[in-house]
Design an enzyme around this catalytic site. Structure first.
Site, PDB file in Angstrom:
ATOM      1  N   ALA A  99       0.822  -1.206   0.000  1.00  0.00           N
ATOM      2  CA  ALA A  99       0.000   0.000   0.000  1.00  0.00           C
ATOM      3  C   ALA A  99       0.857   1.257   0.000  1.00  0.00           C
ATOM      4  O   ALA A  99       0.363   2.341   0.259  1.00  0.00           O
ATOM      5  CB  ALA A  99      -0.920  -0.010   1.213  1.00  0.00           C
ATOM      6  N   GLY A 100       2.165   1.111  -0.243  1.00  0.00           N
ATOM      7  CA  GLY A 100       3.038   2.285  -0.268  1.00  0.00           C
ATOM      8  C   GLY A 100       3.376   2.813   1.113  1.00  0.00           C
ATOM      9  O   GLY A 100       3.855   3.937   1.239  1.00  0.00           O
ATOM     10  N   LEU A 101       3.140   2.004   2.144  1.00  0.00           N
ATOM     11  CA  LEU A 101       3.399   2.488   3.505  1.00  0.00           C
ATOM     12  C   LEU A 101       4.683   1.908   4.090  1.00  0.00           C
ATOM     13  O   LEU A 101       4.969   2.075   5.273  1.00  0.00           O
ATOM     14  CB  LEU A 101       2.203   2.178   4.409  1.00  0.00           C
ATOM     15  CG  LEU A 101       0.889   2.850   3.989  1.00  0.00           C
ATOM     16  CD1 LEU A 101      -0.246   2.481   4.942  1.00  0.00           C
ATOM     17  CD2 LEU A 101       1.030   4.368   3.934  1.00  0.00           C
ATOM     18  N   GLY A 102       5.447   1.225   3.274  1.00  0.00           N
ATOM     19  CA  GLY A 102       6.761   0.748   3.718  1.00  0.00           C
ATOM     20  C   GLY A 102       6.707  -0.496   4.587  1.00  0.00           C
ATOM     21  O   GLY A 102       7.625  -0.741   5.373  1.00  0.00           O
ATOM     22  N   SER A 103       5.660  -1.304   4.427  1.00  0.00           N
ATOM     23  CA  SER A 103       5.536  -2.452   5.334  1.00  0.00           C
ATOM     24  C   SER A 103       6.718  -3.418   5.188  1.00  0.00           C
ATOM     25  O   SER A 103       7.224  -3.931   6.186  1.00  0.00           O
ATOM     26  CB  SER A 103       4.215  -3.184   5.128  1.00  0.00           C
ATOM     27  OG  SER A 103       4.283  -4.018   4.005  1.00  0.00           O
ATOM     28  N   ASP A 121      12.496   4.170   1.303  1.00  0.00           N
ATOM     29  CA  ASP A 121      11.717   3.535   2.383  1.00  0.00           C
ATOM     30  C   ASP A 121      12.616   3.106   3.539  1.00  0.00           C
ATOM     31  O   ASP A 121      12.365   3.443   4.696  1.00  0.00           O
ATOM     32  CB  ASP A 121      10.988   2.276   1.861  1.00  0.00           C
ATOM     33  CG  ASP A 121       9.746   2.610   1.073  1.00  0.00           C
ATOM     34  OD1 ASP A 121       9.637   3.742   0.584  1.00  0.00           O
ATOM     35  OD2 ASP A 121       8.881   1.720   0.950  1.00  0.00           O
ATOM     36  N   ALA A 174       9.741  -1.947   6.922  1.00  0.00           N
ATOM     37  CA  ALA A 174       9.550  -1.910   8.376  1.00  0.00           C
ATOM     38  C   ALA A 174       9.747  -3.306   8.976  1.00  0.00           C
ATOM     39  O   ALA A 174      10.398  -3.460  10.016  1.00  0.00           O
ATOM     40  CB  ALA A 174       8.163  -1.368   8.713  1.00  0.00           C
TER      41      ALA A 174
HETATM   42  O1  PMV Z   1       5.470   1.997  -3.110  1.00  0.00           O
HETATM   43  P1  PMV Z   1       6.360   2.859  -2.282  1.00  0.00           P
HETATM   44  O2  PMV Z   1       5.717   3.736  -1.303  1.00  0.00           O
HETATM   45  O3  PMV Z   1       7.532   2.157  -1.721  1.00  0.00           O
HETATM   46  O4  PMV Z   1       6.898   3.985  -3.256  1.00  0.00           O
HETATM   47  C1  PMV Z   1       7.667   3.763  -4.328  1.00  0.00           C
HETATM   48  C2  PMV Z   1       8.291   5.063  -4.637  1.00  0.00           C
HETATM   49  C3  PMV Z   1       8.821   5.118  -6.050  1.00  0.00           C
HETATM   50  O5  PMV Z   1       9.424   6.396  -6.175  1.00  0.00           O
HETATM   51  C4  PMV Z   1       7.678   5.011  -7.050  1.00  0.00           C
HETATM   52  C5  PMV Z   1       9.833   4.013  -6.325  1.00  0.00           C
HETATM   53  C6  PMV Z   1      11.111   4.150  -5.544  1.00  0.00           C
HETATM   54  O6  PMV Z   1      11.888   3.175  -5.570  1.00  0.00           O
HETATM   55  O7  PMV Z   1      11.406   5.216  -4.971  1.00  0.00           O
END
Ligand code: PMV
Length: 307
Positions: free
Chosen positions: A101-105, A149, A108
């Site tokens: 979900a893009g929250l770094g699970s 992340d 983490a």
């Molecule tokens: O999915 P997330 O929140 O880990 O975001 C990825 C962020 C990007 O810039 C799309 C890819 C990256 O490696 O930074």
């Protein structure tokens, strides 16, 4: 080995996702209330057993595939401890962070594992080393991630991140209040990054200009954050969302959430992370928080978290 417990926070990207892959700066902030935890309990197992209840997994390390990211985090930690053989122990992993979900699970969980195992063997890792090992695991999850992340989660502080440069820790006078609204399942980050890459290759000049504009927004957002100018920061989030729409990573559902948050009084809102689904962040002040939260739920958010 003694018993040890460690945790790590979730994160969101405030500005600069995708453009960060092309060398522009990005800012990420931790979400300290949302955490993953690892607990190492030495005991009568026939090896090192990983128990990840949220993922419905329980397995002995020696049976794990080479490419398994959880197992890799444990193996890197054991190597850092100078151990050849895994101890007889149970490593229990729990996480309140929604996955994919893009929250770094993923980062983490890796960091919680690295911290717990190295604490248990009496050799806790300094942050730079922890960050580097977590990045090794991130590569298993995401291919060629930027490393944002693992960096923000290692430090658990807002970071200014430029690929290939030493990240800088930011010290805003007040942490921005964010609502994080779930706009449904998202494709893997690497799929979204690859889609942007293909579109970039077919229209390089247009995409370079869009990425440069995102980079400029990151500089302005840093100044707004460091001076506590939340109205300006909100405007920049809105602007960043428009650019993310232009590179084709938003969805109608994410756009609806962003619009609902703004209409309900958020200072600004945007998708966060790779997009295609996943989460929207809305910058709110104390007075408007509840109204924006309700508006996000009414607009179809599956869940609204506070950061
Ligand atoms: O999915 P997330 O929140 O880990 O975001 C990825 C962020 C990007 O810039 C799309 C890819 C990256 O490696 O930074």
């Amino acid at each position: 080995m003694k018993a040890a417990r460690a945790s790590a926070s979730a994160k969101v990207i405030l500005v600069g996702e995708h453009s960060v892959v092309y060398g522009e700066p990005a800012i990420a902030v931790p979400l300290p209330a949302l955490r993953a935890e690892a607990v190492l309990l030495p005991g009568e197992e026939e090896g090192l057993r990983l128990v990840a209840a949220d993922l419905r997994r329980s397995f002995l390390l020696r049976h794990a595939a080479e490419e398994d990211p959880l197992a890799l985090a444990v193996r890197l930690a054991l190597r850092a401890c100078g151990l050849r053989e895994p101890p007889s122990a149970r490593l229990v992993i729990r996480s309140a962070i929604p996955i994919a979900a893009g929250l770094g699970s993923g980062a983490a969980v890796s960091i919680a594992i690295l911290r717990a195992v190295t604490a248990a063997c009496g050799a806790p890792l300094p942050p730079e080393r922890l960050n580097a090992l977590a990045y090794e695991v991130e590569k298993r999850y995401h291919g060629t991630p930027s490393g944002i992340d693992n960096t923000v989660i290692t430090w658990e502080a807002p970071v200014w991140f430029v690929r290939g440069h030493t990240p800088q820790r930011l010290t805003p006078p007040r942490a921005p209040k964010l609502l994080i609204a779930d706009g449904g399942p998202a494709p893997a980050t690497r799929v979204m990054v690859e889609g942007v890459r293909q579109r970039f290759e077919s229209a390089p000049r247009r995409y370079e200009a869009l990425f440069a504009r995102m980079g400029a927004i990151a500089f302005e957002a840093r100044a707004a954050l460091e001076t506590g100018n939340l109205a300006a920061l909100g405007w920049l989030l809105d602007e960043n969302h428009r650019l993310l729409q232009a590179i084709g990573v938003s969805t109608p559902r994410l756009d609806r959430l962003v619009e609902a948050a703004r209409a309900a009084g958020a200072l600004g809102a945007k998708l966060t992370g790779a997009g295609g689904g996943g989460n929207v962040i809305a910058l709110v002040d104390e007075a408007g928080r509840e109204t924006v939260r309700r508006a996000l739920l009414a607009a179809g958010a599956e869940r609204v978290l506070e950061g």
